[in-house]
Enzyme design. Structure first.
Site, mmCIF file in Angstrom:
data_model
loop_
_atom_site.group_PDB
_atom_site.id
_atom_site.type_symbol
_atom_site.label_atom_id
_atom_site.label_comp_id
_atom_site.label_asym_id
_atom_site.label_seq_id
_atom_site.Cartn_x
_atom_site.Cartn_y
_atom_site.Cartn_z
ATOM 1 C CB ALA A 261 30.785 43.828 33.737
ATOM 2 C CG LEU B 21 36.036 39.329 42.482
ATOM 3 C CD1 LEU B 21 37.493 38.891 42.465
ATOM 4 C CD2 LEU B 21 35.833 40.375 43.575
ATOM 5 C CG ASP C 38 28.246 43.730 38.413
ATOM 6 O OD1 ASP C 38 27.937 44.362 39.436
ATOM 7 O OD2 ASP C 38 28.367 42.489 38.367
HETATM 8 C C1 MEV Z 1 26.098 41.559 41.166
HETATM 9 O O1 MEV Z 1 27.443 41.981 41.123
HETATM 10 C C2 MEV Z 1 25.257 42.527 41.918
HETATM 11 C C3 MEV Z 1 23.776 42.170 42.036
HETATM 12 O O2 MEV Z 1 23.179 43.237 42.800
HETATM 13 C C4 MEV Z 1 23.113 42.033 40.698
HETATM 14 C C5 MEV Z 1 22.950 43.340 39.955
HETATM 15 O O3 MEV Z 1 23.021 44.411 40.556
HETATM 16 O O4 MEV Z 1 22.697 43.275 38.746
HETATM 17 C C6 MEV Z 1 23.581 40.893 42.846
#
Ligand code: MEV
Length: 300
Positions: free
Chosen positions: A98, A94, A140
């Site tokens: 970040a 979630l 994120d």
């Molecule tokens: C993580 O929330 C999403 C991923 O695609 C990693 C990223 O985009 O950095 C798995």
């Protein structure tokens, strides 16, 4: 003084977004991380992680967040302490990494009498995301910094997404920790071993995200359901799903969800379901072992 930052869910395109495919993410303003700043000696207290961080430890992403914000604000000397709290569990997909960094940056900005723009926050938090994830796409930290729905392509200017008609997403927490860093590394390995096969999957995920964008901007969001199922099928092929996620996804669908998928890095963490009626889906998720459910209206 207290600053905060929201959580996020990726509706479409996690993992493929790392490789240049488009993805769609929305903020979850009801789930937040708070950073309380007060006079002190340069410590960050992070109870959710059970840590006390010394700001001199520049390799720590939270300390780095504080330093980056201090440098941007032209402030010398960490004459403050920060206490983290909130309701986004770490390792849950979630966006807690970040969110904690953006909340810290906002708090340090307040302390220094400076309000950072979303663009500044996104730039600084991309640096801390690299420490958390190794190879982050930037989605994120972008959605958390802007707190707006985004259509995101790595390295391209951010496009905000207009939501044609609000829709309901139920979020179910498996309670199983999922490491985005490990999952991203795992997918990277697959791509190296069988580039043709996995690049095709990435391309397919990108097409799904583009179709989803049209639907989201239109007025029939129920049509997103089958696309979520299709995206989940591809995430399974990448090996980033988990039996705890599959159990909740099946329960949500049985309870009438129009579509469901994991959200974020996978390997545990949270799943999302598109629902006409959230209550039976929430009940089914809890019955199937979800540690927590949270319903959010996207576009309201
Ligand atoms: C993580 O929330 C999403 C991923 O695609 C990693 C990223 O985009 O950095 C798995």
């Amino acid at each position: 003084m207290k600053a905060s930052a929201c959580g996020k869910i990726i509706l479409f395109g996690e993992h493929s977004v790392v490789y240049g495919q488009p993805a769609i993410a929305v903020p979850v303003s009801g789930l937040r991380i708070y950073a309380n700043i007060s006079k002190g000696k340069g410590k960050i207290y992070d109870p959710p992680m059970g840590e006390v961080i010394d700001m001199a430890d520049r390799k720590n992403p939270l300390a780095m967040a504080a330093w980056l914000a201090m440098e941007k604000a032209g402030k010398a000397g960490a004459d403050f302490d920060i206490r983290i709290s909130g309701d986004i569990p770490p390792y849950s997909g979630l966006g807690s990494g970040a969110a904690v960094c953006v909340a810290i940056m906002r708090a340090v900005g307040m302390w220094a009498g400076r309000e950072f723009s979303p663009e500044e926050l996104a730039g600084m938090s991309y640096e801390t995301e690299k420490v958390f994830h190794g190879n982050p796409s930037g989605i994120d930290n972008t959605v958390v910094s802007y707190e707006e729905p985004v259509y995101f392509v790595r390295g391209k200017p951010i496009e905000m997404l207009r939501i044609g008609k609000p829709f309901t997403i139920v979020i179910g927490d498996t309670g199983v920790k999922g490491s985005t860093k490990e999952m991203v590394a795992h997918v990277g390995k697959l791509l190296k071993e069988s580039p043709d096969k996995y690049n095709a999957i990435m391309g397919h995920m990108g097409e799904i995200a583009n179709s989803a964008r049209e639907i989201i901007e239109g007025d029939s969001p129920a049509k997103l359901g089958p696309l979520m199922d299709e995206n989940q099928e591809l995430l399974r092929e990448l090996g980033v799903s988990h039996k705890s996620l599959e159990r909740l996804i099946a329960a949500a669908k049985q309870a009438g969800a129009l579509g469901a998928k994991l959200a974020g890095g996978g390997g545990g963490g949270n799943m999302i379901a598109l629902a006409n009626d959230a209550m039976p889906v929430e009940a089914a998720l809890l019955n199937a072992g979800a540690k927590r459910v949270f319903t959010t209206m996207v576009g309201k």
